[in-house]
Enzyme design. Sequence first.
Site, mmCIF file in Angstrom:
data_model
loop_
_atom_site.group_PDB
_atom_site.id
_atom_site.type_symbol
_atom_site.label_atom_id
_atom_site.label_comp_id
_atom_site.label_asym_id
_atom_site.label_seq_id
_atom_site.Cartn_x
_atom_site.Cartn_y
_atom_site.Cartn_z
ATOM 1 N N HIS A 100 -13.681 37.759 -33.238
ATOM 2 C CA HIS A 100 -14.781 38.102 -32.346
ATOM 3 C C HIS A 100 -16.071 37.381 -32.692
ATOM 4 O O HIS A 100 -17.031 37.442 -31.925
ATOM 5 C CB HIS A 100 -14.969 39.624 -32.322
ATOM 6 C CG HIS A 100 -13.937 40.309 -31.479
ATOM 7 N ND1 HIS A 100 -14.062 41.579 -31.009
ATOM 8 C CD2 HIS A 100 -12.754 39.859 -31.003
ATOM 9 C CE1 HIS A 100 -13.000 41.903 -30.290
ATOM 10 N NE2 HIS A 100 -12.189 40.863 -30.287
ATOM 11 N N SER B 233 -12.555 34.496 -28.215
ATOM 12 C CA SER B 233 -11.201 33.988 -27.995
ATOM 13 C C SER B 233 -11.233 32.521 -27.589
ATOM 14 O O SER B 233 -12.169 32.065 -26.931
ATOM 15 C CB SER B 233 -10.525 34.782 -26.887
ATOM 16 O OG SER B 233 -10.475 36.140 -27.240
ATOM 17 N N LYS C 67 -5.298 43.305 -17.322
ATOM 18 C CA LYS C 67 -4.247 42.293 -17.449
ATOM 19 C C LYS C 67 -3.308 42.636 -18.615
ATOM 20 O O LYS C 67 -2.089 42.598 -18.479
ATOM 21 C CB LYS C 67 -4.908 40.939 -17.667
ATOM 22 C CG LYS C 67 -3.945 39.789 -17.514
ATOM 23 C CD LYS C 67 -4.691 38.463 -17.584
ATOM 24 C CE LYS C 67 -3.729 37.315 -17.409
ATOM 25 N NZ LYS C 67 -4.409 36.020 -17.461
ATOM 26 N N ASP C 68 -3.900 43.002 -19.775
ATOM 27 C CA ASP C 68 -3.071 43.410 -20.920
ATOM 28 C C ASP C 68 -2.270 44.658 -20.583
ATOM 29 O O ASP C 68 -1.132 44.804 -21.012
ATOM 30 C CB ASP C 68 -3.955 43.718 -22.130
ATOM 31 C CG ASP C 68 -4.462 42.455 -22.809
ATOM 32 O OD1 ASP C 68 -3.773 41.427 -22.730
ATOM 33 O OD2 ASP C 68 -5.535 42.506 -23.428
ATOM 34 N N GLU D 23 18.343 39.614 -41.014
ATOM 35 C CA GLU D 23 18.028 39.946 -39.628
ATOM 36 C C GLU D 23 17.678 38.670 -38.873
ATOM 37 O O GLU D 23 17.267 37.673 -39.464
ATOM 38 C CB GLU D 23 16.834 40.916 -39.608
ATOM 39 C CG GLU D 23 17.210 42.302 -40.076
ATOM 40 C CD GLU D 23 17.699 43.171 -38.960
ATOM 41 O OE1 GLU D 23 18.889 43.038 -38.604
ATOM 42 O OE2 GLU D 23 16.927 43.979 -38.437
#
Lengths: 440, 307
Positions: A219, A223, A247-248, A291
């Site tokens: 921040h 971004s 949107k998220d 895995e």
Amino acid sequence: MSFAWAKQYEPKHPLARWFDERLPLPRLVHGAIGGGYPVPRNLNYFWNFGVLAGIFLTIQIVTGIVLAMWYYSSVDGAFNSVEHIMRDVNAGWLLRYAHANGASFFFIVTYIHIFRSLFYGSYKAPRELVWMLGLVIYLLMMATAFMGYVLPWGQMSYWGAQVITGFFSAIPVVGEPLRIFLLGGYVPDQASLTRFFSLHYLLPFVIAGVVILHIWALHIPGSSNPTGVDVRDEKDTLPFHPFYTAKDGWFAGLVILIYCLFLFFMPNALGHPDNYIPANPLATPVHIVPEWYFLPFYAILKAFTVDFILPAKLWGVLAMFGSILLLFFLTWLDRSPVRSGHYRPIFKRFFWLLVADVLLLGWAGGRVASPVVVAVSQLATAYYFAHFLIILPLISRFEKPLPLPNSITESVLHGEKAESAPLGSKGRRDGSQAAPATAG
Amino acid sequence: MVRIIGFFVGLAFVGMVFISFFVNIADYVANPPEETAEHEFHKHPKEVHFASDGPFGHFDNQQLQRGFQVYKEVCAACHGLTLVSFRDLAALGYEEPEIKAIADQWAIQVPSVNADTGEAATRKAIPADRFPSPYPNEVAARAANNNALPPDLSLIAKAREGGAAYTYSLLTGYQRQPAELVHKFPAAKTPQGLYYNPYFPNLNLAMPPPLTAEGQVTYADGTRASVDQMAKDVSAFLVWTAEPKLQNRRTAGFAVVIFLLIGTILGYLAYRQIWAEAKRKVRVTGPLEAESQAKAQAAKDDQGVAG
């Protein structure tokens, strides 16, 4: 922090003002994920995966805490306690499958997030620390996931623990004592299981702490964005809330939907059948595999088969750790000032080659080590190291990047003809040419 | 500096992996790997369909009861089912008195302690008990089975590649060893005391064929008990023992997926509405803005003056 035009928090309700004056927590949230955080307006869906990783970390912590109320970390009882959760605990099957598949999805979204950063140059100034903190989170995730996989004390748990702690014995002189110290014995046993459980419970909270640093560091410059061009003015940004929360939000719904399809309809698709066999120190499984999210590294480990100066095993272990450590130096390996891969024609090709290479490593890591598979993993390993340590520095020296847009806003307009066209000629939504007739 | 060190580290790893690569190739050419009998004769599980397959599948309780009968009369002699309780049989449609009777008459008793002397003893099972293991410990199990350990069957359908299709194929897959195999790989001849089965990973299995004759089990519901039918029924039963909550999971799954689908669609519509606003705002610098129109007008005027 952030930009000059970021909206200040203005409490509307007197109670909110009262609270804000005493503890500015609402102000913090507003500035971090609310209307007070301006975000570039042109982010694509690859920018949703950071939030998704946070969501899956939360799912893991919540389901994990409840599972720990039922799990019993004893070599005699662990396997049966997991089956007790599956059979007799109310909704226990839901918790356990949510946790096991949640781990896989946490890695899927994190891998997309990492490759997003690689393509869009998110590791470049001024976001070097964001990138490095992200890598720290990734390393912690790997440790946590490995120890979590040991807890059910099935065959793969036991032999995976045996193989992975065996890496340490490759280190000259101190290796073997170090391995014994870490395991609390000569082989994985009660001491190992108890400490793995303890650390598996601890590390997610350490991850959460580093996540806070990661977001804090993000921040400061704000971004990145698909053009890689810096934000110039207010037109280039939108407030995080409501634009990116919306949107998220819907995209998180979609990914959780896919996660639920795995959880409810094929919960064992990403696991290994052998882990439903209780651990047996006397019976080695025919084919020990980790895995799926560790398979590329497992392929790198197995690619070194010849003792030359150092023993082959030590080469493999060095390469495996090196393959992640080199990412910490990426900022200095790739000196191109252009961030986004969209404007770097040569880099772009090699980037997709790297994606294919890592997928190939994953495939090779999961196969029985036949000569062909080993040969594939060797070529893929060679490319992995060559890509980061040799090709990337050379590209940034010789590549001629495409011209960058002047600003984010300009690039947005460039891509949206309908938005920027004059009103009269602005065709219908479907782009047909019938509009002028109605205009007349 | 970082790039120079990185370059040499990169060269070291790439060089080393190429050395390994060429040694590996040379070794492959010099000693090509020998074919093994397992590689050539091992078969993948047969295609077989169970009522519980697929997202809409449901357990067929009739079949599960038949499968339980096969387990009780054939498999239970050697294989435990120690993660399943008698009370769990209620899910197969057995009534409480029936379950009590099954537990009470179970051939193997449950370990306990003599209340008077404190000595080890056994007692009859009750519905709350898990199915008792047929052997007191691993040594006893191996001693009774030619040093082979019969695995517990509770999770077998999840612990083997291929699941129920694998157990079905194994039960119906016993056959004489092909002459071709013995001819090609004399060392792979099935040893004394083992049984040839191409569905078993290493081809030779210590378990004698458990289902051998039609009518080995007399089904309570009158179904003809062919070997194929018994193998299928017991495999279906083992799917249930491995995943008793299968149906609850899918029912819950449909509710969750429908709920999420609606939520996601609403979320998407909300997103479209919020962003429609944002996309209009982009036109701040568009040609229709007062600012741009004034500029265009000015340019026109200039042209007019020039002309």
